[in-house]
Design a protein around this motif. Structure first.
Motif, short mmCIF file in Angstrom:
data_model
loop_
_atom_site.label_atom_id
_atom_site.label_comp_id
_atom_site.label_asym_id
_atom_site.label_seq_id
_atom_site.Cartn_x
_atom_site.Cartn_y
_atom_site.Cartn_z
N SER A 83 2.83 27.87 7.35
CA SER A 83 3.04 29.28 7.67
C SER A 83 4.56 29.68 6.96
CB SER A 83 3.06 29.79 9.09
OG SER A 83 1.77 29.64 9.71
N ALA A 84 5.38 28.83 7.16
CA ALA A 84 6.64 29.13 6.68
C ALA A 84 6.70 29.33 5.08
CB ALA A 84 7.69 27.86 7.07
N ILE A 85 5.69 28.01 4.65
CA ILE A 85 5.58 28.08 2.71
C ILE A 85 4.92 29.37 2.38
CG2 ILE A 85 4.50 26.98 1.24
CD1 ILE A 85 4.55 24.43 2.74
N GLN A 86 3.95 29.98 3.30
CA GLN A 86 3.24 31.13 2.81
C GLN A 86 4.29 32.39 2.89
OE1 GLN A 86 0.73 32.47 6.13
NE2 GLN A 86 -0.09 34.04 5.25
N TYR A 87 5.46 32.33 3.80
CA TYR A 87 6.09 33.75 3.87
C TYR A 87 7.24 33.38 2.75
CZ TYR A 87 3.13 35.45 7.59
OH TYR A 87 2.24 36.02 8.29
N GLU A 88 7.64 32.37 2.54
CA GLU A 88 8.86 32.11 1.79
C GLU A 88 8.67 30.81 0.87
OE1 GLU A 88 13.63 32.83 1.82
OE2 GLU A 88 12.54 33.19 3.44
N PRO A 89 7.82 30.74 0.03
CA PRO A 89 7.50 29.44 -0.67
C PRO A 89 8.77 28.72 -1.53
CG PRO A 89 6.72 31.27 -1.79
CD PRO A 89 7.43 32.04 -0.48
N GLY A 90 9.91 29.53 -1.76
CA GLY A 90 11.00 29.19 -2.52
C GLY A 90 12.04 28.24 -1.68
N ARG A 91 11.86 28.18 -0.33
CA ARG A 91 12.59 27.53 0.38
C ARG A 91 12.19 25.95 0.85
NH1 ARG A 91 17.67 29.07 0.73
NH2 ARG A 91 17.76 28.58 2.98
N PRO A 92 12.96 25.14 1.04
CA PRO A 92 12.67 23.61 1.04
C PRO A 92 12.20 23.30 2.39
CG PRO A 92 14.92 23.84 0.97
CD PRO A 92 14.57 25.26 0.81
N TRP A 93 11.17 24.26 3.02
CA TRP A 93 10.84 23.90 4.41
C TRP A 93 10.08 22.32 4.57
CZ3 TRP A 93 13.41 27.72 6.37
CH2 TRP A 93 13.27 28.77 5.75
#
Length: 644
Positions: free
Chosen positions: A103-113
């Motif tokens: 879900s985190a990748i979905q909403y902000e894919p540029g961050r290194p989650w």
């Protein structure tokens, strides 16, 4: 765990972690959780953050108890989602942790989650449910750009590596393979994506594997094979297309369009619309295919009308932006073709040119006065003289106007309006653009000029501000200042289009002034005013008939004038008329003829120049000397600008 946060992000995260630890020490665990959620957004890889999360879990009685500190009900903060993922991983609920990370990748894919130690555990692929991973991949990949830009790939790559490891543990899980194909495709491994999707399709030849296989084949450069797969799947859905198959039918139609066969795609869209007239993609896609078939801007206008009637159909807007991109007037201000501007480009390309150079130009026939604005913007010590005024006299308006921008002393133009107030000029400067997404978007963008006094908007047409002090502004000033002048004039006229919109259109000040400018002396202002009228027609259909009648007058004048002299803005005016597809067919045909005639004329000149050069090389003992250009400090360039 590698730490990559920049200085500001690291400092912000460290501050949040420090406050969180104070809250943990005082027993205020919800307060601590809030600060850790803020910290993870600033720097997801900060080691102290993960240490503090472990301390919070311990203070709460373990990871399972710490879950309630990061609730997922209602509107959920992204930092809360990421922290909850780490807490779930600490509690051993890997499926939930993977889903939240997706879900985190979905909403902000540029961050290194995904750059987290627990995701890289060698035993993790054997601890997760492949169904849960398939759902997580669908969530993460569904909104990613296709293909993924290179700058986003490092952030997503660890998630892709994990998914491939799970696929290796479950090589016959059809849904997982299909979803993994979509993620892999976006990261550029199209051959691997085809391999995964083909295996999924063999295992379970249903709708989703067919969709993913077609997407993979298309990305891998095999569109005809993709069509075969998709049409076979749609054949299984006969005779009724359900919701999922209707979207696949739209994809089939658009793939035909991409292959240069839009007529073959239209029947698929007709089938969808017959079953579902309000389908959110089918009607826009049909307009797009019809545009691909005949190039008429009527279909682009239909997209705008569709989106206005169905504001929730975002695809119409997306498609309109794509088809308007970099098209003259539809998505950008056209360039200028005046001889003065052509020589300006040559002078600016000379590395010895500076703003202090004195330039004396002699032009064989009168040109639009705005071309001087462009020259003087870059080279303020220029002097331009015109040798003749050809008929019909370009200084004469088509009707007697109440609003005048230019006056002439013989052949020397001068502004007939005062400069705008500094604050008005600055607002226009901040608003003007050389490109825009769509015609309605340009019109909407200019609404910020609605409160600028009308006299100031007219004044800026002859007194444009300097380009903005950014990279684009500096590039325009150094290489193509005419585009900036045209952008300023375009958005000033769009500002006029927003003046006193409470006044009914037929008797409004905005109509009166724009018509004065459209039908005024031959100048770039004519084009800018024409575009403002076209934009009004796009956004206010009730004005189209009136605007068409006014545009016709300028079009007919250009057609008559070109028979006896050069009309430098001929191609641009033709493109402007074609951007108003509600004009009568005869006028649109004339506009197309003018555009083609101008293109043919310029191509013919280029061919003649090339042939002359070739003949000279074959027959002459030595090439004729080029006209010399003298440049010296305190001196001047002398150029004779030919027309013809």
């Amino acid at each position: 765990m590698e730490h990559t946060g920049d200085g500001d992000e690291r400092l912000a995260a460290e501050g949040e972690v420090a406050v969180a630890r104070l809250a943990i020490d005082s027993g205020d665990l919800p307060h601590a959780a809030d600060h850790l959620a803020d910290a993870v957004l600033s720097d997801p890889q900060l080691p102290e953050l993960h240490e503090a999360l472990a301390e919070l879990c311990a203070a709460a009685g373990g990871p399972a108890a710490a879950r309630e500190l990061f609730p997922l009900e209602g509107q959920v903060y992204l930092g809360t989602v990421v922290c909850r993922a780490h807490v779930e991983a600490a509690a051993g609920d890997w499926d939930t942790a993977i889903g939240l990370l997706a879900s985190a990748i979905q909403y902000e894919p540029g961050r290194p989650w995904a750059h987290t130690a627990w995701l890289a555990r060698e035993d993790l692929p054997g601890l997760v449910d492949p169904d849960a991973v398939a759902q997580a991949v669908a969530r993460a990949a569904g909104t990613l750009p296709d293909p993924l830009p290179a700058e986003l790939t490092p952030a997503v790559q660890p998630f892709e590596d994990f998914v491939q490891a799970v696929v290796a543990r479950h090589p016959d899980h059809a849904l997982l393979l299909a979803m993994a194909s979509g993620l892999t495709r976006r990261l550029g491994s199209t051959a691997r994506a085809v391999e995964l999707a083909e295996h999924a399709h063999r295992l379970a030849p249903g709708h989703m594997p067919s969709v993913m296989l077609g997407n993979a084949l298309r990305a891998h450069g095999r569109p005809e094979r993709a069509l075969a797969v998709w049409e076979a799947e749609l054949g299984r859905a006969e005779p009724v297309l359900d919701d999922s198959s209707s979207y696949l039918a739209v994809d089939v139609a658009e793939l035909y369009g991409a292959l240069g066969r839009p007529a073959d795609g239209l029947p698929w869209l007709d089938r969808v619309l017959a079953a579902e007239p309000d389908h959110p993609k089918a009607a826009p896609a049909r307009h797009g295919l019809r545009h691909a078939a005949d190039g008429s801007t009527a279909h682009l206008l239909a997209l705008a009308d569709h989106h206005r009637a169905h504001p929730d159909h975002d695809y119409a807007q997306d498609l309109l932006e794509r088809l308007s991109h970099r098209e003259p007037w539809l998505g950008m201000v056209p360039g200028a073709t005046e001889a003065t501007v052509n020589v300006l480009h040559q002078v600016l390309a000379d590395p010895d040119t500076t703003r202090d150079n004195e330039i004396d130009c002699s032009v064989s026939a009168l040109e639009p006065p705005s071309s001087l604005l462009a020259v003087q913007l870059a080279l303020p010590r220029v002097t331009v003289s015109y040798q003749a005024v050809l008929e019909p006299d370009p200084r004469c308006p088509l009707r007697e106007p109440a609003t005048r921008v230019w006056m002439w002393d013989g052949t020397d133009p001068r502004p007939a309006v005062a400069p705008p107030a500094p604050e008005s000029a600055e607002l226009v400067r901040a608003t003007a653009e050389i490109v825009w997404p769509t015609v309605p978007a340009a019109y909407d963008h200019a609404v910020r000029l609605a409160g600028v006094p009308l006299d100031d908007l007219v004044g800026v047409l002859a007194h444009p501000p300097a380009p903005r002090e950014d990279d684009l502004g500096r590039a325009l000033l150094a290489h193509q200042p005419e585009l900036w002048v045209r952008a300023v004039q375009t958005f000033a006229c769009l500002g006029i289009a927003h003046h006193r919109t409470d006044q009914p259109w037929p008797d409004s000040d905005r109509r009166r002034v724009l018509l004065d400018l459209l039908l005024g002396p031959e100048d770039w202002v004519v084009e800018a005013a024409g575009f403002a009228l076209v934009a009004i027609g796009w956004t206010h259909p009730e004005t189209r008939a009136d605007i068409a009648a006014q545009l016709q007058l300028r079009l007919q004048y250009c057609d008559e004038a070109r028979r006896t002299r050069l009309v430098t803005m001929l191609r641009s005016v033709g493109a402007l008329m074609l951007a108003a597809p509600w004009l009568p067919p005869a006028d649109l045909d004339l506009a197309r003829q003018l555009v083609q005639a101008d293109k043919a004329d310029k191509a013919g000149k280029a061919d003649r120049a090339g042939n002359a050069e070739e003949a000279s090389a074959e027959s002459a003992p030595a090439p004729a000397p080029e006209p010399q250009t003298e440049a010296r400090p305190g001196g001047f360039f002398r150029r004779l600008l030919g027309r013809g």
